[in-house]
Design a protein around this motif. Structure first.
Motif, PDB file in Angstrom:
ATOM      1  N   MET A   1      20.470  84.977  77.786  1.00  0.00           N
ATOM      2  CA  MET A   1      20.123  83.709  78.401  1.00  0.00           C
ATOM      3  C   MET A   1      18.686  83.319  78.055  1.00  0.00           C
ATOM      4  O   MET A   1      18.400  82.155  77.845  1.00  0.00           O
ATOM      5  CB  MET A   1      20.325  83.831  79.905  1.00  0.00           C
ATOM      6  N   LEU A   2      17.815  84.312  78.011  1.00  0.00           N
ATOM      7  CA  LEU A   2      16.415  84.032  77.683  1.00  0.00           C
ATOM      8  C   LEU A   2      16.285  83.504  76.255  1.00  0.00           C
ATOM      9  O   LEU A   2      15.466  82.626  75.982  1.00  0.00           O
ATOM     10  CB  LEU A   2      15.580  85.297  77.864  1.00  0.00           C
ATOM     11  N   GLY A   3      17.114  84.019  75.359  1.00  0.00           N
ATOM     12  CA  GLY A   3      17.117  83.526  73.987  1.00  0.00           C
ATOM     13  C   GLY A   3      17.533  82.066  73.911  1.00  0.00           C
ATOM     14  O   GLY A   3      16.991  81.290  73.126  1.00  0.00           O
ATOM     15  N   LEU A   4      18.494  81.674  74.735  1.00  0.00           N
ATOM     16  CA  LEU A   4      18.928  80.279  74.770  1.00  0.00           C
ATOM     17  C   LEU A   4      17.803  79.372  75.270  1.00  0.00           C
ATOM     18  O   LEU A   4      17.589  78.281  74.733  1.00  0.00           O
ATOM     19  CB  LEU A   4      20.168  80.131  75.651  1.00  0.00           C
ATOM     20  N   VAL A   5      17.072  79.818  76.264  1.00  0.00           N
ATOM     21  CA  VAL A   5      15.944  79.038  76.791  1.00  0.00           C
ATOM     22  C   VAL A   5      14.874  78.873  75.716  1.00  0.00           C
ATOM     23  O   VAL A   5      14.352  77.766  75.503  1.00  0.00           O
ATOM     24  CB  VAL A   5      15.370  79.710  78.051  1.00  0.00           C
ATOM     25  N   ALA A   6      14.552  79.949  75.015  1.00  0.00           N
ATOM     26  CA  ALA A   6      13.553  79.875  73.949  1.00  0.00           C
ATOM     27  C   ALA A   6      14.023  78.943  72.831  1.00  0.00           C
ATOM     28  O   ALA A   6      13.235  78.161  72.286  1.00  0.00           O
ATOM     29  CB  ALA A   6      13.257  81.267  73.402  1.00  0.00           C
ATOM     30  N   TYR A   7      15.306  79.025  72.482  1.00  0.00           N
ATOM     31  CA  TYR A   7      15.847  78.144  71.452  1.00  0.00           C
ATOM     32  C   TYR A   7      15.721  76.675  71.853  1.00  0.00           C
ATOM     33  O   TYR A   7      15.333  75.824  71.045  1.00  0.00           O
ATOM     34  CB  TYR A   7      17.310  78.489  71.178  1.00  0.00           C
ATOM     35  N   MET A   8      16.048  76.367  73.096  1.00  0.00           N
ATOM     36  CA  MET A   8      15.968  74.974  73.556  1.00  0.00           C
ATOM     37  C   MET A   8      14.525  74.482  73.599  1.00  0.00           C
ATOM     38  O   MET A   8      14.248  73.320  73.268  1.00  0.00           O
ATOM     39  CB  MET A   8      16.630  74.826  74.926  1.00  0.00           C
ATOM     40  N   PHE A   9      13.594  75.342  74.023  1.00  0.00           N
ATOM     41  CA  PHE A   9      12.178  74.969  73.967  1.00  0.00           C
ATOM     42  C   PHE A   9      11.773  74.636  72.537  1.00  0.00           C
ATOM     43  O   PHE A   9      11.079  73.648  72.276  1.00  0.00           O
ATOM     44  CB  PHE A   9      11.291  76.087  74.506  1.00  0.00           C
ATOM     45  N   GLY A  10      12.191  75.477  71.602  1.00  0.00           N
ATOM     46  CA  GLY A  10      11.887  75.230  70.195  1.00  0.00           C
ATOM     47  C   GLY A  10      12.484  73.933  69.691  1.00  0.00           C
ATOM     48  O   GLY A  10      11.856  73.187  68.942  1.00  0.00           O
ATOM     49  N   TRP A  11      13.711  73.652  70.118  1.00  0.00           N
ATOM     50  CA  TRP A  11      14.378  72.420  69.696  1.00  0.00           C
ATOM     51  C   TRP A  11      13.625  71.188  70.207  1.00  0.00           C
ATOM     52  O   TRP A  11      13.426  70.225  69.486  1.00  0.00           O
ATOM     53  CB  TRP A  11      15.808  72.428  70.214  1.00  0.00           C
ATOM     54  N   MET A  12      13.195  71.238  71.452  1.00  0.00           N
ATOM     55  CA  MET A  12      12.469  70.091  72.011  1.00  0.00           C
ATOM     56  C   MET A  12      11.092  69.914  71.354  1.00  0.00           C
ATOM     57  O   MET A  12      10.660  68.793  71.105  1.00  0.00           O
ATOM     58  CB  MET A  12      12.301  70.258  73.520  1.00  0.00           C
ATOM     59  N   ILE A  13      10.423  71.007  71.087  1.00  0.00           N
ATOM     60  CA  ILE A  13       9.116  70.913  70.422  1.00  0.00           C
ATOM     61  C   ILE A  13       9.289  70.400  69.001  1.00  0.00           C
ATOM     62  O   ILE A  13       8.503  69.584  68.526  1.00  0.00           O
ATOM     63  CB  ILE A  13       8.410  72.283  70.436  1.00  0.00           C
ATOM     64  N   ARG A  14      10.337  70.843  68.315  1.00  0.00           N
ATOM     65  CA  ARG A  14      10.575  70.415  66.933  1.00  0.00           C
ATOM     66  C   ARG A  14      10.884  68.928  66.865  1.00  0.00           C
ATOM     67  O   ARG A  14      10.489  68.239  65.935  1.00  0.00           O
ATOM     68  CB  ARG A  14      11.745  71.221  66.361  1.00  0.00           C
ATOM     69  N   ASN A  15      11.606  68.397  67.837  1.00  0.00           N
ATOM     70  CA  ASN A  15      11.967  66.980  67.822  1.00  0.00           C
ATOM     71  C   ASN A  15      10.855  66.093  68.348  1.00  0.00           C
ATOM     72  O   ASN A  15      10.920  64.876  68.189  1.00  0.00           O
ATOM     73  CB  ASN A  15      13.242  66.747  68.625  1.00  0.00           C
ATOM     74  N   GLY A  16       9.868  66.660  68.983  1.00  0.00           N
ATOM     75  CA  GLY A  16       8.751  65.879  69.492  1.00  0.00           C
ATOM     76  C   GLY A  16       7.705  65.650  68.410  1.00  0.00           C
ATOM     77  O   GLY A  16       7.791  66.162  67.302  1.00  0.00           O
ATOM     78  N   ALA A  17       6.712  64.862  68.759  1.00  0.00           N
ATOM     79  CA  ALA A  17       5.672  64.534  67.778  1.00  0.00           C
ATOM     80  C   ALA A  17       4.288  64.972  68.237  1.00  0.00           C
ATOM     81  O   ALA A  17       3.313  64.687  67.560  1.00  0.00           O
ATOM     82  CB  ALA A  17       5.672  63.027  67.532  1.00  0.00           C
ATOM     83  N   ILE A  18       4.199  65.660  69.359  1.00  0.00           N
ATOM     84  CA  ILE A  18       2.886  65.992  69.909  1.00  0.00           C
ATOM     85  C   ILE A  18       2.462  67.405  69.550  1.00  0.00           C
ATOM     86  O   ILE A  18       1.352  67.627  69.083  1.00  0.00           O
ATOM     87  CB  ILE A  18       2.896  65.808  71.439  1.00  0.00           C
ATOM     88  N   TRP A  19       3.323  68.375  69.760  1.00  0.00           N
ATOM     89  CA  TRP A  19       2.954  69.775  69.587  1.00  0.00           C
ATOM     90  C   TRP A  19       3.206  70.225  68.161  1.00  0.00           C
ATOM     91  O   TRP A  19       4.079  69.699  67.475  1.00  0.00           O
ATOM     92  CB  TRP A  19       3.726  70.646  70.565  1.00  0.00           C
ATOM     93  N   PRO A  20       2.432  71.201  67.699  1.00  0.00           N
ATOM     94  CA  PRO A  20       2.603  71.677  66.315  1.00  0.00           C
ATOM     95  C   PRO A  20       3.978  72.312  66.086  1.00  0.00           C
ATOM     96  O   PRO A  20       4.552  72.921  66.983  1.00  0.00           O
ATOM     97  CB  PRO A  20       1.491  72.713  66.141  1.00  0.00           C
ATOM     98  N   LYS A  21       4.470  72.155  64.880  1.00  0.00           N
ATOM     99  CA  LYS A  21       5.821  72.630  64.558  1.00  0.00           C
ATOM    100  C   LYS A  21       5.905  74.153  64.532  1.00  0.00           C
ATOM    101  O   LYS A  21       6.978  74.712  64.687  1.00  0.00           O
ATOM    102  CB  LYS A  21       6.274  72.068  63.212  1.00  0.00           C
ATOM    103  N   TRP A  22       4.800  74.850  64.337  1.00  0.00           N
ATOM    104  CA  TRP A  22       4.844  76.311  64.320  1.00  0.00           C
ATOM    105  C   TRP A  22       5.250  76.866  65.685  1.00  0.00           C
ATOM    106  O   TRP A  22       5.789  77.965  65.756  1.00  0.00           O
ATOM    107  CB  TRP A  22       3.539  76.920  63.820  1.00  0.00           C
TER     108      TRP A  22
END
Length: 74
Positions: A1-22
């Motif tokens: 479940m924790l992996g799914l949460v981390a994946y979703m955080f990454g997905w939201m950061i990747r689709n956003g324009a504010i935070w760095p992609k790394w």
């Protein structure tokens, strides 16, 4: 479940324009490690703590990045 949460955080950061992609790439790495740890090791294994620690370290790094002033100089 924790992996799914981390994946979703990454997905939201990747689709956003504010935070760095790394941050997204490291979140996906944490999600992959957490998923592997959850599948390979028993639920009573102390190895699960390493996956949780990795996620908490990623959260701390993300908090530091978010606290840095990101305004453009004028």
């Amino acid at each position: 479940m924790l992996g799914l949460v981390a994946y979703m955080f990454g997905w939201m950061i990747r689709n956003g324009a504010i935070w760095p992609k790394w941050l997204a790439w490291t979140a996906w790495g944490v999600a992959l490690v957490d998923g592997v740890v959850a599948v390979v090791f028993s639920e009573f294994s102390p190895m699960l703590y390493y996956g949780q620690t990795l996620f908490v370290l990623w959260l701390a790094a993300t908090a530091v990045v978010m606290l840095v002033d990101r305004r453009q100089p004028t």
